[in-house]
Design a protein around this motif. Sequence first.
Motif, short mmCIF file in Angstrom:
data_model
loop_
_atom_site.label_atom_id
_atom_site.label_comp_id
_atom_site.label_asym_id
_atom_site.label_seq_id
_atom_site.Cartn_x
_atom_site.Cartn_y
_atom_site.Cartn_z
N THR A 29 0.89 -1.16 0.00
CA THR A 29 0.07 0.13 -0.23
C THR A 29 0.84 1.25 0.01
N MET A 30 0.32 2.30 -0.51
CA MET A 30 0.95 3.60 -0.43
C MET A 30 0.83 4.38 1.03
N GLN A 31 1.70 5.20 1.13
CA GLN A 31 1.27 5.92 2.56
C GLN A 31 0.00 6.17 3.11
N ALA A 32 -0.86 6.65 2.18
CA ALA A 32 -2.12 6.92 2.52
C ALA A 32 -3.17 5.87 2.61
N GLY A 33 -2.51 4.59 2.31
CA GLY A 33 -3.36 3.40 2.65
C GLY A 33 -3.95 2.83 1.54
N ASN A 34 -3.80 3.32 0.39
CA ASN A 34 -4.41 2.75 -0.88
C ASN A 34 -3.61 1.61 -1.42
N ALA A 35 -4.11 0.62 -1.97
CA ALA A 35 -3.27 -0.52 -2.47
C ALA A 35 -2.92 -0.29 -3.73
N LEU A 36 -1.81 -0.78 -4.05
CA LEU A 36 -0.90 -0.88 -5.26
C LEU A 36 -1.41 -1.73 -6.30
N GLY A 37 -1.60 -1.12 -7.34
CA GLY A 37 -2.10 -2.08 -8.45
C GLY A 37 -1.38 -1.87 -9.78
N ASP A 38 -2.10 -1.64 -10.73
CA ASP A 38 -1.71 -1.31 -12.07
C ASP A 38 -0.75 0.07 -11.96
#
Length: 117
Positions: A29-38
């Motif tokens: 995940t990114m620091q903001a909590g968003n999951a990494l994907g494409d």
Amino acid sequence: NMSDVKELIPEFYTLPDFLRNDAQLPLGTMQAGNALGDAHLPPWAASAEGFIEQHRAALESEHVSEHLHLWIDLIFGCKQRGRAAAEALNVFYYLTYEGAVSLDTLGPQQREAVEAQ
């Protein structure tokens, strides 16, 4: 950052699949909590295929063909090191140059750190 050297791998010109996480692998995940994907594409690329097409078109362009010898001078030739390299703004962090440090003279921790560069 002078030690941050980037290079475009062949996939940037041939394989749009590397820009997508089709297998839904857990990439963190990114620091903001968003999951990494494409991969996030630039605004000029409507799709991964479009990104690859434009990269390849640029690589195969007349402009690149006419100026390829200048790049060769920077990477392999007379502007690789020394005064000509400095004048061409083609200088990098000293540890990126082969032979800049004698690894055999370093202790284990220091050698590992230098090799990680």
